[in-house]
Design an enzyme around this catalytic site. Structure first.
Site, short mmCIF file in Angstrom:
data_model
loop_
_atom_site.label_atom_id
_atom_site.label_comp_id
_atom_site.label_asym_id
_atom_site.label_seq_id
_atom_site.Cartn_x
_atom_site.Cartn_y
_atom_site.Cartn_z
CG ASP A 151 67.68 86.72 22.36
OD1 ASP A 151 68.15 87.25 21.36
OD2 ASP A 151 68.38 86.25 23.30
CD GLU B 143 46.13 59.97 49.82
OE1 GLU B 143 46.06 59.11 48.91
OE2 GLU B 143 45.56 61.07 49.77
NE ARG C 156 65.15 74.82 27.03
CZ ARG C 156 65.35 74.50 25.75
NH1 ARG C 156 65.55 73.26 25.39
NH2 ARG C 156 65.37 75.45 24.83
N PRO D 207 52.06 70.39 45.51
CG PRO D 207 50.12 69.14 45.28
CD PRO D 207 51.51 69.07 45.85
N1 4H6 Z 1 51.78 70.76 41.09
C1 4H6 Z 1 52.91 70.13 41.45
O1 4H6 Z 1 54.03 70.61 41.29
C2 4H6 Z 1 52.75 68.78 42.08
C3 4H6 Z 1 53.82 68.20 42.74
C4 4H6 Z 1 53.67 66.94 43.33
C5 4H6 Z 1 52.44 66.31 43.23
N2 4H6 Z 1 52.20 65.09 43.79
C6 4H6 Z 1 53.17 64.42 44.67
C7 4H6 Z 1 53.19 65.08 46.04
C8 4H6 Z 1 54.40 65.59 46.51
C9 4H6 Z 1 54.46 66.18 47.79
C10 4H6 Z 1 53.33 66.29 48.58
C11 4H6 Z 1 52.12 65.82 48.11
C12 4H6 Z 1 52.03 65.19 46.85
N3 4H6 Z 1 50.80 64.66 46.39
C13 4H6 Z 1 50.73 63.21 46.40
C14 4H6 Z 1 49.47 62.76 45.68
O2 4H6 Z 1 48.33 63.42 46.20
C15 4H6 Z 1 48.40 64.83 46.10
C16 4H6 Z 1 49.59 65.36 46.83
N4 4H6 Z 1 51.42 66.89 42.56
C17 4H6 Z 1 51.55 68.12 42.01
#
Ligand code: 4H6
Length: 235
Positions: free
Chosen positions: A158, A105, A143, A78
């Site tokens: 396109d 987490e 793709r 995130p």
């Molecule tokens: N938006 C995105 O690309 C996206 C990508 C991964 C993801 N989660 C795996 C994750 C991966 C890395 C760090 C934290 C986390 N998380 C673990 C679960 O708790 C929240 C943080 N979530 C949303």
């Protein structure tokens, strides 16, 4: 979960005919203890578990030793850079990408600071793991690799390549529950059909995602269409 997602459709075919090579590695194979532990409690306390750094370091070292140093080590998270079609284009021009899938987490920060070259986010929402984002990224990037998407579809790209939304699609029957296919599509006039499709793609983009028009190069005709629609809005 990742392997299943990579066997389907165009990805499966692209792997089959050697256009792209996809390898999936299980972090548990890079642990050294009997229970193959990949997570641990967070320093500083707090709920949940954190993905250990060591197995990820060993996994990337294994990839480097067997397949060469990757051009990028991506961590879907995130906190990452927004993944867009333009970013997919960037990645599609790299020969070798590694995607790390986080769970729990989150991932020990030393993975982000000393192993990952870029964190990437597929959108502003939280998922339980990085596997689905990794599959999304692999699909969008694959793709764009020449030959992966049949030539017949290259025209479709396109509008996407232009950064516009797609035009409407129809198939048989020509009339369904009182809903008719636009006559131009049945006319066989391919010039008119192409013009209608470009106009529809532009109209949809104008109506639903005007932000995409900001950095879009438009033809004179397209600017006229936009002016007419905008004027129509005013009066
Ligand atoms: N938006 C995105 O690309 C996206 C990508 C991964 C993801 N989660 C795996 C994750 C991966 C890395 C760090 C934290 C986390 N998380 C673990 C679960 O708790 C929240 C943080 N979530 C949303």
């Amino acid at each position: 979960m990742v392997r299943a997602g990579l066997q389907e459709g165009i990805l499966g075919r692209a792997v089959g005919n050697g256009l792209i090579d996809l390898q999936v590695h299980d972090l548990r194979d890079f642990t050294t203890d009997r229970h193959k532990v990949v997570d641990d409690t967070p320093f500083g306390g707090g709920p949940g578990m954190v993905l250990k750094a060591e197995p990820m370091f060993r996994a990337v070292e294994h990839v480097r030793d067997t397949r060469g140093t990757p051009d990028a080590v991506l961590l879907p998270s995130p906190q990452g850079r927004r993944f867009t079609q333009a970013v997919a284009g960037e990645y599609s021009r790299r020969a070798h990408l590694v995607l790390l899938c986080g769970r729990y987490e989150g991932v020990d920060e030393r993975v982000s600071t000393a192993l990952v070259t870029e964190e990437v986010s597929i959108g502003d929402f939280v998922l339980s793991g990085g596997e689905l984002p990794a599959l999304v990224i692999v699909d969008a990037v694959a793709r764009l690799v020449p030959g992966v998407v049949g030539d017949a579809e290259s025209v479709v790209r396109d509008s996407f390549t232009r950064g516009l939304l797609d035009h409407p699609h129809y198939t048989r029957p020509a009339s369904l529950r009182g809903l008719d296919v636009p006559a131009v599509l049945l006319s066989g006039h391919h010039g008119e059909i192409d013009r209608w499709r470009r106009q529809q793609a532009l109209r949809r983009t104008y109506e639903r995602r005007p932000d995409l028009l900001a950095d879009e190069a438009l033809t004179d005709e397209e600017r006229q269409w936009l002016a007419a629609w905008t004027a129509g809005e005013r009066n």
